[in-house]
Design an enzyme around this catalytic site. Structure first.
Site, PDB file in Angstrom:
ATOM      1  N   CYS A   1       7.299 -25.467  23.641  1.00 14.43           N
ATOM      2  CA  CYS A   1       7.365 -25.752  22.204  1.00 14.43           C
ATOM      3  C   CYS A   1       8.786 -25.492  21.697  1.00 14.43           C
ATOM      4  CB  CYS A   1       6.361 -24.890  21.439  1.00 14.43           C
ATOM      5  SG  CYS A   1       6.741 -23.125  21.477  1.00 14.43           S
TER       6      CYS A   1
ATOM      7  N   CYS B   1       9.901 -21.861  21.885  1.00 16.23           N
ATOM      8  CA  CYS B   1      10.137 -21.444  23.269  1.00 16.23           C
ATOM      9  C   CYS B   1      11.498 -21.950  23.755  1.00 16.23           C
ATOM     10  CB  CYS B   1       9.026 -21.957  24.181  1.00 16.23           C
ATOM     11  SG  CYS B   1       7.407 -21.290  23.751  1.00 16.23           S
TER      12      CYS B   1
END
Length: 78
Positions: free
Chosen positions: A11, A14
């Protein structure tokens, strides 16, 4: 050499965390290997319940948020 693992499925937060960790390591010339972990089973085995997460030498130091550069530097220097 320290081993820094960034856990997350990929994501935006991340990716931002991985970029932050790599930038701090590079800017401060720290002898460390940065590894990105995306495998859910590996994350669970490491005890990661929220992402993004970061471990330094297999000790979870952050989970569920994007750390600041100062946070990253303090974890690496410990």
């Amino acid at each position: 050499m320290k081993v820094i693992k960034v856990y997350g499925p990929g994501c935006a937060k991340c990716k931002q965390t991985e970029e932050m960790v790599r930038k701090v390591v590079m800017e401060h010339h720290i002898d460390a290997e940065v590894v990105k972990i995306t495998d859910i089973q590996v994350m669970l085995a490491a005890g990661v319940m929220m992402t993004p997460a970061v471990s330094v030498d297999d000790k979870i130091v952050c989970a569920g948020k994007v750390p600041s550069p100062n946070d990253v530097l303090s974890w690496i220097k410990e």
